[in-house]
Design an enzyme around this catalytic site. Structure first.
Site, mmCIF file in Angstrom:
data_model
loop_
_atom_site.group_PDB
_atom_site.id
_atom_site.type_symbol
_atom_site.label_atom_id
_atom_site.label_comp_id
_atom_site.label_asym_id
_atom_site.label_seq_id
_atom_site.Cartn_x
_atom_site.Cartn_y
_atom_site.Cartn_z
ATOM 1 N N GLY A 15 -23.339 -89.804 -40.349
ATOM 2 C CA GLY A 15 -24.561 -88.993 -40.405
ATOM 3 C C GLY A 15 -25.783 -89.846 -40.701
ATOM 4 N N ASP A 65 -18.197 -87.245 -34.027
ATOM 5 C CA ASP A 65 -18.240 -86.024 -34.820
ATOM 6 C C ASP A 65 -17.227 -86.160 -35.962
ATOM 7 O OD1 ASP A 65 -17.918 -83.452 -35.831
ATOM 8 O OD2 ASP A 65 -18.119 -82.514 -33.854
ATOM 9 N N VAL A 66 -17.697 -86.116 -37.196
ATOM 10 C CA VAL A 66 -16.780 -86.328 -38.336
ATOM 11 C C VAL A 66 -15.667 -85.279 -38.397
ATOM 12 C CG1 VAL A 66 -18.454 -87.572 -39.776
ATOM 13 C CG2 VAL A 66 -18.242 -85.081 -40.006
ATOM 14 N N ASN A 92 -21.419 -89.606 -45.558
ATOM 15 C CA ASN A 92 -22.677 -88.898 -45.801
ATOM 16 C C ASN A 92 -22.860 -87.638 -44.948
ATOM 17 O OD1 ASN A 92 -25.739 -88.717 -46.409
ATOM 18 N ND2 ASN A 92 -25.646 -89.015 -44.196
ATOM 19 N N TYR A 157 -21.407 -73.808 -49.417
ATOM 20 C CA TYR A 157 -21.870 -75.199 -49.394
ATOM 21 C C TYR A 157 -21.513 -75.883 -50.721
ATOM 22 C CZ TYR A 157 -25.057 -79.184 -49.510
ATOM 23 O OH TYR A 157 -25.576 -80.443 -49.626
ATOM 24 N N LYS A 161 -18.903 -79.137 -51.703
ATOM 25 C CA LYS A 161 -19.295 -80.311 -52.487
ATOM 26 C C LYS A 161 -18.438 -80.419 -53.753
ATOM 27 C CE LYS A 161 -22.316 -81.772 -49.599
ATOM 28 N NZ LYS A 161 -22.061 -83.030 -48.874
HETATM 29 N N1 LIG Z 1 -31.185 -83.257 -48.710
HETATM 30 C C1 LIG Z 1 -30.758 -82.964 -49.946
HETATM 31 O O1 LIG Z 1 -31.549 -82.664 -50.859
HETATM 32 C C2 LIG Z 1 -29.301 -83.035 -50.260
HETATM 33 C C3 LIG Z 1 -28.893 -82.600 -51.534
HETATM 34 C C4 LIG Z 1 -27.553 -82.692 -51.865
HETATM 35 C C5 LIG Z 1 -26.652 -83.210 -50.959
HETATM 36 N N2 LIG Z 1 -27.073 -83.593 -49.701
HETATM 37 C C6 LIG Z 1 -26.063 -84.128 -48.788
HETATM 38 O O2 LIG Z 1 -26.517 -85.365 -48.262
HETATM 39 C C7 LIG Z 1 -25.963 -85.547 -46.949
HETATM 40 C C8 LIG Z 1 -27.077 -85.808 -45.950
HETATM 41 O O3 LIG Z 1 -27.960 -84.704 -45.991
HETATM 42 P P1 LIG Z 1 -29.395 -84.691 -45.273
HETATM 43 O O4 LIG Z 1 -30.258 -83.838 -46.127
HETATM 44 O O5 LIG Z 1 -29.802 -86.065 -44.924
HETATM 45 O O6 LIG Z 1 -29.033 -83.870 -43.952
HETATM 46 P P2 LIG Z 1 -29.735 -83.879 -42.496
HETATM 47 O O7 LIG Z 1 -29.336 -82.589 -41.902
HETATM 48 O O8 LIG Z 1 -31.161 -84.210 -42.644
HETATM 49 O O9 LIG Z 1 -28.988 -85.069 -41.736
HETATM 50 C C9 LIG Z 1 -27.609 -85.003 -41.494
HETATM 51 C C10 LIG Z 1 -27.206 -86.012 -40.459
HETATM 52 O O10 LIG Z 1 -25.781 -85.876 -40.270
HETATM 53 C C11 LIG Z 1 -25.500 -85.714 -38.890
HETATM 54 N N3 LIG Z 1 -24.319 -84.860 -38.730
HETATM 55 C C12 LIG Z 1 -24.241 -83.526 -38.965
HETATM 56 N N4 LIG Z 1 -23.025 -83.070 -38.637
HETATM 57 C C13 LIG Z 1 -22.311 -84.147 -38.226
HETATM 58 C C14 LIG Z 1 -20.994 -84.311 -37.736
HETATM 59 N N5 LIG Z 1 -20.169 -83.274 -37.626
HETATM 60 N N6 LIG Z 1 -20.586 -85.553 -37.392
HETATM 61 C C15 LIG Z 1 -21.415 -86.619 -37.501
HETATM 62 N N7 LIG Z 1 -22.689 -86.507 -37.921
HETATM 63 C C16 LIG Z 1 -23.136 -85.288 -38.280
HETATM 64 C C17 LIG Z 1 -26.737 -85.090 -38.276
HETATM 65 O O11 LIG Z 1 -26.813 -85.342 -36.894
HETATM 66 C C18 LIG Z 1 -27.860 -85.763 -39.089
HETATM 67 O O12 LIG Z 1 -28.241 -86.993 -38.506
HETATM 68 C C19 LIG Z 1 -25.150 -84.289 -46.654
HETATM 69 O O13 LIG Z 1 -23.787 -84.509 -46.988
HETATM 70 C C20 LIG Z 1 -25.760 -83.273 -47.601
HETATM 71 O O14 LIG Z 1 -24.856 -82.230 -47.887
HETATM 72 C C21 LIG Z 1 -28.370 -83.506 -49.339
#
Ligand SMILES: NC(=O)c1ccc[n+]([C@@H]2O[C@H](COP(=O)([O-])OP(=O)(O)OC[C@H]3O[C@@H](n4cnc5c(N)ncnc54)[C@H](O)[C@@H]3O)[C@@H](O)[C@H]2O)c1
Length: 286
Positions: A15, A65-66, A92, A157, A161
């Site tokens: 990701g 795709d993960v 991630n 969600y 986690k």
């Molecule tokens: N943004 C936050 O505040 C926050 C808070 C807690 C946890 N997280 C976690 O951090 C991680 C990244 O979040 P983010 O905010 O950058 O999300 P985002 O949606 O901005 O980016 C996610 C990325 O992952 C890719 N992706 C999605 N599904 C996928 C799949 N099946 N296979 C491969 N790639 C895939 C997408 O194409 C994208 O590039 C996630 O695990 C999210 O749950 C984010």
């Protein structure tokens, strides 16, 4: 700490085409790592890899795709093929669909479990196999969230986690004999995903770049004593989450319903901890 904490290391990140994953990839490269940039969207992974190369770093883009176990082996394999090794893996990639218990659909359940839980299991499994084979240890970073503590509208969600948190504890134990560490980051940043959550502006966080130093540190040898930890970081406040623990016990040979009621409304009731991210007791500041 040295100026290049990841010098000569090869790191694979899922990701990593956007949001936090992109920030981790760019920061890891800046810290000296060669990076295998994985994403569902190959074009965005390729753009991040190009950005790293343009800055003089080494990167390879891998579409996948993960949810597909083969994608995990492809990403780890691409890292080893391009750079001759793998030292770290960041699981991630994740997704979020908000909804209260009454609104969650079977499709929401299937998709979120497949991406946020199975996807992490596939990725870390592939990374662990490669790290064990190479025999030089390594660092795995999983991605949790404050939502695992309980947040209205984010039950599913948060549960995915919570699963990641639990997996992280066990993977830390399983990897210890081979020098493979496993820690989680519970980040907060303003990304496409955080736009989807019902959290208020205040809790959306700052730019993802601010979170990346914690992931670089967890990937580097400088964090060697740390394993099985959940590191909470929003780019400003850095903390450690306690693992769930059995805090209080009461014992008797035989229990009837009245005994249970008496204990849970009496002695044990006094020890009940509040639930929910926003209801957590104030942490200790150090
Ligand atoms: N943004 C936050 O505040 C926050 C808070 C807690 C946890 N997280 C976690 O951090 C991680 C990244 O979040 P983010 O905010 O950058 O999300 P985002 O949606 O901005 O980016 C996610 C990325 O992952 C890719 N992706 C999605 N599904 C996928 C799949 N099946 N296979 C491969 N790639 C895939 C997408 O194409 C994208 O590039 C996630 O695990 C999210 O749950 C984010």
């Amino acid at each position: 700490m040295t100026q290049s904490p990841l010098e000569a290391a090869a790191i694979a990140i899922t990701g990593a085409g956007a949001g936090l994953g992109r920030a981790y990839a760019l920061a890891a490269a800046e810290a000296g790592a060669s990076v295998a940039v994985g994403d569902l969207d190959l074009a965005s992974a390729a753009a991040v890899a190009a950005e790293i190369q343009a800055a003089g770093g080494s990167a390879v883009a891998v579409g996948g795709d993960v949810r597909d176990p083969r994608a995990a082996d492809d990403l780890v394999g691409a890292c080893r093929a391009a750079f001759g090794r793998i030292d770290g893996f960041v699981a991630n990639a994740g997704m979020l669909r908000p909804g209260d218990a009454v609104d969650v659909t079977p499709d929401d359940v299937a998709e979120m479990l497949a991406t946020n839980v199975a996807g992490v299991v596939h990725g870390v499994g592939a990374a662990m196999r490669a790290l064990r084979e190479d025999g030089h240890g390594g660092s795995i970073v999983t991605v949790a969230s404050g939502a695992l503590q309980g947040m209205a509208g984010l039950s599913l969600y948060g549960a995915t986690k919570g699963a990641v948190m639990s997996l992280t504890y066990t993977w830390a134990l399983e990897g210890a004999d081979a020098g493979i560490r496993c820690n989680a980051i519970a980040p907060l940043a303003h990304t496409a995903m955080s736009e989807l959550s019902s959290a208020s502006e205040r809790y959306r966080g700052g730019p993802p770049e601010r979170v990346a130093p914690a992931v670089v540190h967890l990937l580097s040898a400088a964090s060697a004593p740390l394993t099985g930890q959940i590191v909470r970081f929003d780019g400003r406040r850095l903390g450690l989450m306690d693992p769930p623990m059995l805090r209080v016990l009461t014992e008797r040979e035989h229990w009837d319903v009245a005994d249970v009621a008496e204990a849970l409304t009496g002695r044990l009731a006094e020890t009940v901890a509040p639930v929910g991210l926003l209801a957590s007791p104030r942490p200790t500041w150090v």
